[in-house]
Design an enzyme around this catalytic site. Structure first.
Site, PDB file in Angstrom:
ATOM      1  N   GLU A  80      46.198  39.467  35.253  1.00 33.47           N
ATOM      2  CA  GLU A  80      45.123  39.143  34.318  1.00 33.47           C
ATOM      3  C   GLU A  80      45.543  39.451  32.887  1.00 33.47           C
ATOM      4  O   GLU A  80      46.083  40.511  32.592  1.00 33.47           O
ATOM      5  CB  GLU A  80      43.857  39.926  34.672  1.00 33.47           C
ATOM      6  CG  GLU A  80      43.291  39.584  36.053  1.00 33.47           C
ATOM      7  CD  GLU A  80      42.845  38.125  36.179  1.00 33.47           C
ATOM      8  OE1 GLU A  80      42.705  37.448  35.151  1.00 33.47           O
ATOM      9  OE2 GLU A  80      42.645  37.676  37.326  1.00 33.47           O
ATOM     10  N   ARG A  90      27.569  36.867  40.288  1.00 34.63           N
ATOM     11  CA  ARG A  90      27.105  35.742  41.108  1.00 34.63           C
ATOM     12  C   ARG A  90      26.432  36.253  42.388  1.00 34.63           C
ATOM     13  O   ARG A  90      25.517  35.640  42.901  1.00 34.63           O
ATOM     14  CB  ARG A  90      28.302  34.840  41.447  1.00 34.63           C
ATOM     15  CG  ARG A  90      27.945  33.512  42.070  1.00 34.63           C
ATOM     16  CD  ARG A  90      29.180  32.625  42.214  1.00 34.63           C
ATOM     17  NE  ARG A  90      30.292  33.276  42.907  1.00 34.63           N
ATOM     18  CZ  ARG A  90      30.343  33.472  44.229  1.00 34.63           C
ATOM     19  NH1 ARG A  90      29.379  33.061  45.006  1.00 34.63           N
ATOM     20  NH2 ARG A  90      31.395  34.067  44.759  1.00 34.63           N
ATOM     21  N   CYS A 143      35.549  43.239  39.067  1.00 36.09           N
ATOM     22  CA  CYS A 143      36.958  43.370  38.651  1.00 36.09           C
ATOM     23  C   CYS A 143      37.094  43.295  37.133  1.00 36.09           C
ATOM     24  O   CYS A 143      37.799  44.105  36.526  1.00 36.09           O
ATOM     25  CB  CYS A 143      37.828  42.313  39.327  1.00 36.09           C
ATOM     26  SG  CYS A 143      38.048  42.641  41.092  1.00 36.09           S
ATOM     27  N   HIS A 166      44.966  40.374  40.352  1.00 31.70           N
ATOM     28  CA  HIS A 166      44.165  39.799  41.434  1.00 31.70           C
ATOM     29  C   HIS A 166      45.104  39.266  42.511  1.00 31.70           C
ATOM     30  O   HIS A 166      46.163  38.720  42.196  1.00 31.70           O
ATOM     31  CB  HIS A 166      43.296  38.650  40.899  1.00 31.70           C
ATOM     32  CG  HIS A 166      41.884  39.038  40.599  1.00 31.70           C
ATOM     33  ND1 HIS A 166      41.285  38.820  39.381  1.00 31.70           N
ATOM     34  CD2 HIS A 166      40.917  39.627  41.387  1.00 31.70           C
ATOM     35  CE1 HIS A 166      40.023  39.255  39.422  1.00 31.70           C
ATOM     36  NE2 HIS A 166      39.784  39.752  40.613  1.00 31.70           N
TER      37      HIS A 166
HETATM   38  N1  PCA Z   1      37.207  41.516  43.799  1.00 35.00           N
HETATM   39  C1  PCA Z   1      35.980  41.354  43.039  1.00 35.00           C
HETATM   40  C2  PCA Z   1      35.393  42.735  42.959  1.00 35.00           C
HETATM   41  C3  PCA Z   1      36.130  43.563  43.947  1.00 35.00           C
HETATM   42  C4  PCA Z   1      37.286  42.751  44.351  1.00 35.00           C
HETATM   43  O1  PCA Z   1      38.184  43.119  45.094  1.00 35.00           O
HETATM   44  C5  PCA Z   1      36.182  40.654  41.702  1.00 35.00           C
HETATM   45  O2  PCA Z   1      37.122  39.843  41.584  1.00 35.00           O
HETATM   46  O3  PCA Z   1      35.421  40.904  40.780  1.00 35.00           O
END
Ligand code: PCA
Length: 214
Positions: A80, A90, A143, A166
């Protein structure tokens, strides 16, 4: 010895596992002459997730923090670039809280950039044959909340590098979402190790494009 803090999340939504914790927890206690890895699980809850993370930073004084989260449907490991000052959920978090257009930090800056060498990490992952890319948005759920709060808290500590990664579903999750991409835990673990090594080694990020048109 440098301390590296890794975080992964508990499961959320309809999932019974979260690949981020499945992988991060495999690196707990990994130590060599240079670094010691500490792993902490974060609740998938606005506010509390950040409290747990900031308490871990206060306790372990890491020189590098990589927070990891599940991004079901993504096809690769994504580094990111940016976190924005918005919570817009959401679905409710694991405590049933569903903020809509609330700031992560009241009166905070609009956004924070990752301080990880994201281009160098993506490059290193690709060189090892692991699919990876720069992501221009961490979403607006927990996140992004954690990434924003993490970088905001470290804003006056440029010596500590921090950011967010991610990762796709694990294969056993994707099997329940036909058509979704997945990545094996062992590959993600290898990717995380490469990201750590690269972040500790590279002081200034590489000048290679990680941009997108849309
Ligand atoms: N993914 C979510 C929150 C926790 C996770 O593992 C997100 O992308 O916000």
């Amino acid at each position: 010895m440098k301390t590296v803090l890794l975080t992964g999340f508990e499961p959320f939504g309809d999932e019974s596992i979260n690949p981020s914790w499945e992988v991060v927890s495999r690196l707990e206690g990994v130590t060599d002459a240079e670094e010691c890895i500490v792993c902490v699980q974060l609740p998938c809850v606005f506010g509390e997730s950040l409290q747990v993370l900031l308490a871990a930073i206060a306790r372990y004084s890491p020189t590098l923090v990589i927070a990891v989260g599940q991004a079901g449907g993504r096809t690769d490991i994504s580094l990111e670039r940016i976190a924005i000052n918005i919570d817009d959920a959401r679905i409710p978090d694991n405590q049933g809280y569903q903020p809509i257009d609330k700031p992560v930090v009241e009166n905070g800056p609009a956004a924070w950039f990752s301080t990880l060498p994201i281009k160098a990490i993506v490059n290193a992952l690709q060189q090892e044959g692991i699919p990876a890319s720069v992501s221009q948005t961490a979403g607006t759920y927990v996140c992004n909340h954690v990434m924003y709060g993490l970088l905001h808290a470290l804003g006056d500590k440029p010596e500590v590098k921090a950011g967010f990664m991610h990762i796709p579903y694990l294969p056993q999750q994707a099997a329940k979402h036909p058509g979704s991409a997945s990545m094996a835990a062992e590959t993600v673990k290898q990717g995380l190790e490469i990201a750590i090594r690269t972040a500790l080694r590279v002081e200034f990020d590489e000048q290679i494009t990680g941009g997108t048109m849309h």
